[in-house]
Design a protein around this motif. Structure first.
Motif, mmCIF file in Angstrom:
data_model
loop_
_atom_site.group_PDB
_atom_site.id
_atom_site.type_symbol
_atom_site.label_atom_id
_atom_site.label_comp_id
_atom_site.label_asym_id
_atom_site.label_seq_id
_atom_site.Cartn_x
_atom_site.Cartn_y
_atom_site.Cartn_z
ATOM 1 N N HIS A 50 -6.854 1.181 5.816
ATOM 2 C CA HIS A 50 -6.892 0.044 4.891
ATOM 3 C C HIS A 50 -6.738 -1.277 5.652
ATOM 4 O O HIS A 50 -7.431 -2.257 5.361
ATOM 5 N N LYS A 89 -9.973 -2.217 7.295
ATOM 6 C CA LYS A 89 -10.937 -2.716 6.306
ATOM 7 C C LYS A 89 -10.617 -4.156 5.909
ATOM 8 O O LYS A 89 -11.532 -4.973 5.744
ATOM 9 N N GLU A 90 -9.331 -4.480 5.765
ATOM 10 C CA GLU A 90 -8.937 -5.848 5.433
ATOM 11 C C GLU A 90 -9.284 -6.811 6.575
ATOM 12 O O GLU A 90 -9.757 -7.920 6.335
ATOM 13 N N ILE A 145 0.813 -1.207 0.000
ATOM 14 C CA ILE A 145 0.000 0.000 0.000
ATOM 15 C C ILE A 145 0.839 1.247 0.000
ATOM 16 O O ILE A 145 0.668 2.138 -0.793
#
Length: 170
Positions: A44, A47-48, A26
């Motif tokens: 991120h 969210k993963e 990322i």
């Protein structure tokens, strides 16, 4: 820090294998954060984790439908814990400004094909191991002490769930 890993079951679905999170893909570490992840990377990451937690809920539900009553009760507690984790993660994502993508449910589901109970348990165990590893990486790379405390709790919960799933396999 050495990661404690349980032996992986042979034949874990490629759907759960490809969900591993690597922050290097990322963003490079933010220099303002002294090699800790930036807020964007943390968002991120959360969210993963949420995607994989949803898979965990579905896995435990599938096991509960197929297991005997004693095992189903134990699995139901884990399913409820996974649901509570999803709520906690949603709140964290919203607090960090990611509310616009919270409804995105592109997570790979547990296979709908009729599998043996041992296969479903192995899939769930693999997913819980992967979550624990992801969370452990997050604890090491996130500077926010409040979030780290929550992640450590989740890490312990996932390690315990892996042990429970392994006992169901024997």
């Amino acid at each position: 820090m050495q990661k404690a890993r349980l032996p992986q079951q042979a034949g874990i679905d490629e759907a759960t294998q490809k969900l591993a999170f690597s922050p290097c893909e990322i963003d490079e570490p933010d220099p303002a954060h002294f090699d800790y992840w930036s807020n964007e990377v943390v968002l991120h990451f959360l969210k993963e984790i949420l995607k994989n937690e949803r898979i965990g809920v579905e896995s435990f539900a599938a096991i509960g439908r197929e297991a005997d009553l004693d095992a189903a009760d134990l699995i139901f507690e884990s399913e409820l814990a996974q649901g509570a984790i999803c709520v906690l993660l949603k709140k964290e994502i919203i607090m960090r400004g990611g509310a616009d993508t919270i409804r995105d449910r592109n997570a790979t589901d547990v296979p709908a094909v009729k599998c043996s109970i041992q296969r479903v348990i192995a899939l769930a165990s693999g997913n819980q191991n992967k979550l624990a590893d992801m969370i452990e990486d997050g604890v090491l790379n996130i500077f926010d002490s409040n979030l780290n405390a929550k992640l450590v709790y989740l890490l312990l919960l996932h390690r315990k769930q892996v042990e429970q799933l392994e006992t169901l396999l024997t």
